[in-house]
Design an enzyme around this catalytic site. Structure first.
Site, PDB file in Angstrom:
ATOM      1  N   THR A   1       0.847  -1.206   0.000  1.00  0.00           N
ATOM      2  CA  THR A   1       0.000   0.000   0.000  1.00  0.00           C
ATOM      3  C   THR A   1       0.881   1.255   0.000  1.00  0.00           C
ATOM      4  O   THR A   1       0.647   2.194  -0.770  1.00  0.00           O
ATOM      5  CB  THR A   1      -0.911   0.009   1.257  1.00  0.00           C
ATOM      6  OG1 THR A   1      -1.587  -1.248   1.352  1.00  0.00           O
ATOM      7  CG2 THR A   1      -1.938   1.115   1.190  1.00  0.00           C
TER       8      THR A   1
ATOM      9  N   ASP B   1      -5.477   6.178  -0.784  1.00  0.00           N
ATOM     10  CA  ASP B   1      -6.154   6.410  -2.080  1.00  0.00           C
ATOM     11  C   ASP B   1      -6.386   7.906  -2.282  1.00  0.00           C
ATOM     12  O   ASP B   1      -6.246   8.431  -3.383  1.00  0.00           O
ATOM     13  CB  ASP B   1      -7.533   5.736  -2.112  1.00  0.00           C
ATOM     14  CG  ASP B   1      -7.454   4.229  -2.311  1.00  0.00           C
ATOM     15  OD1 ASP B   1      -6.356   3.718  -2.589  1.00  0.00           O
ATOM     16  OD2 ASP B   1      -8.507   3.572  -2.180  1.00  0.00           O
TER      17      ASP B   1
END
Ligand SMILES: CCCCCCCC/C=C\CCCCCCCC(=O)OC[C@H](COP(=O)(O)O[C@@H]1[C@H](O)[C@H](OP(=O)(O)O)[C@@H](O)[C@H](O)[C@H]1O)OC(=O)CCCCCCC/C=C\CCCCCCCC
Ligand SMILES: Nc1ccn([C@@H]2O[C@H](COP(=O)(O)O)[C@@H](O)[C@H]2O)c(=O)n1
Ligand SMILES: [Mg+2]
Ligand SMILES: [Mg+2]
EC number: 2.7.8.-
Length: 239
Positions: free
Chosen positions: A51, A110
């Site tokens: 991530t 994100d």
């Protein structure tokens, strides 16, 4: 891990409400990326590392190349890293280690990645791209995308299902913008006329995000009214 839908951000929305890419493309990319995710697991890499590195790569690609108008190379770098967003969850599920922390980290980063991509476009148009309107449209895409995501997160945090994804989810926002930016970048290699793809895509994403925002706000308002009515009925029945 069996965490509530409001925490994972998934499961609250019925399949019928999923946007096109999330419904059809996710299954395909899950099949394609599962062996790679398994390989990373065997090498001892953690989902959180994927991530973090994925986000760093997207941010670097967007902020190094886009403000200079190098849309082809920026999109190549971003594309190499953006699929980490599908790999990290895949790894967590293979490991049986999907966590609240992972869901939080994934969604929060994100927002960082999206900010860099649309911020990169805005910086180009504010500088050598020299187009105030497209700079404003890029900023609108950035802000509206963040607000679209917030509507769902906040709605779910107050206990509502937010059973709509809307016209243009994150995957659509990214695919439309990145495909257009990648092709528009071919203009610098001598392909004529193609540079207009990016402005067209930005207008499409801006309009689509606005529609999606309205769809989500209307849904939250309806679900909230239904929840209050049900609560009133319950307290009336209890008296
Ligand atoms: C000649 C020119 C060459 C140019 C170079 C190459 C161009 C390649 C261009 C583009 C590739 C774009 C790929 C984009 C992939 C996006 C993958 C991705 O990040 O998907 C994430 C998405 C969502 O995951 P989550 O559910 O974990 O995320 C939640 C969601 O985002 C919520 O969204 P919101 O509420 O904001 O709407 C958030 O709220 C929540 O916080 C968040 O956690 O995953 C999916 O949706 C799954 C589907 C992925 C679909 C990927 C499709 C890729 C399609 C095509 C790529 C190939 C294009 C080829 C172009 C060829 C050009 C030559
Ligand atoms: N570092 C991470 C990243 C994700 N997760 C879990 O995966 C879900 C997201 O799945 P994607 O396929 O969209 O990446 C997320 O909600 C978490 O449950 C994780 O645990 N750790
Ligand atoms: Mg992910
Ligand atoms: Mg994600």
């Amino acid at each position: 891990m069996g965490q509530p839908a409001a925490i994972t951000g998934r499961g609250a929305t019925p399949t019928v409400g999923k946007a096109m890419l999330n419904k059809y493309a996710r299954a395909f990319f899950t099949r394609v990326l599962t062996p790679f995710a398994a390989f990373l697991i065997r090498r001892g890499v953690s989902p959180d590392t994927v991530t973090l590195i994925g986000t760093a790569g997207v941010v670097a690609g967007a902020l190094v190349f886009y403000p200079r108008g190098e849309f082809f190379w920026g999109t190549v770098v971003i594309t190499l890293f953006v699929f980490s967003d599908l790999v990290d969850g895949n790894m967590a599920r293979q490991l049986g280690r999907s966590s609240r922390w992972g869901a939080f980290l994934d969604s929060t980063l994100d927002r960082v990645a999206d900010g860099a991509i649309f911020g990169g476009f805005a910086l180009w148009y504010a500088g050598h791209g020299n187009n105030d309107v497209l700079c404003a449209v890029s900023i609108f895409c950035l802000a509206s995308g963040q607000v679209v995501s917030y509507t769902k997160a906040r709605g779910e945090s107050i206990g509502l299902p937010v059973a709509v994804n809307g016209l243009v989810e994150r995957a659509e926002r990214l695919v439309i913008s990145l495909v257009a930016a990648g092709f528009a970048g071919l203009h610098t290699f001598g392909v004529p006329g193609i540079q207009w793809l990016l402005p067209i895509a930005l207008w499409v994403v801006a309009a689509g995000s606005l529609v999606t925002l309205v769809q989500r706000v209307v849904t939250v308002r309806r679900e909230s009214a239904e929840a209050e009515a049900a609560a009133r009925q319950d307290s009336g029945a209890a008296q």
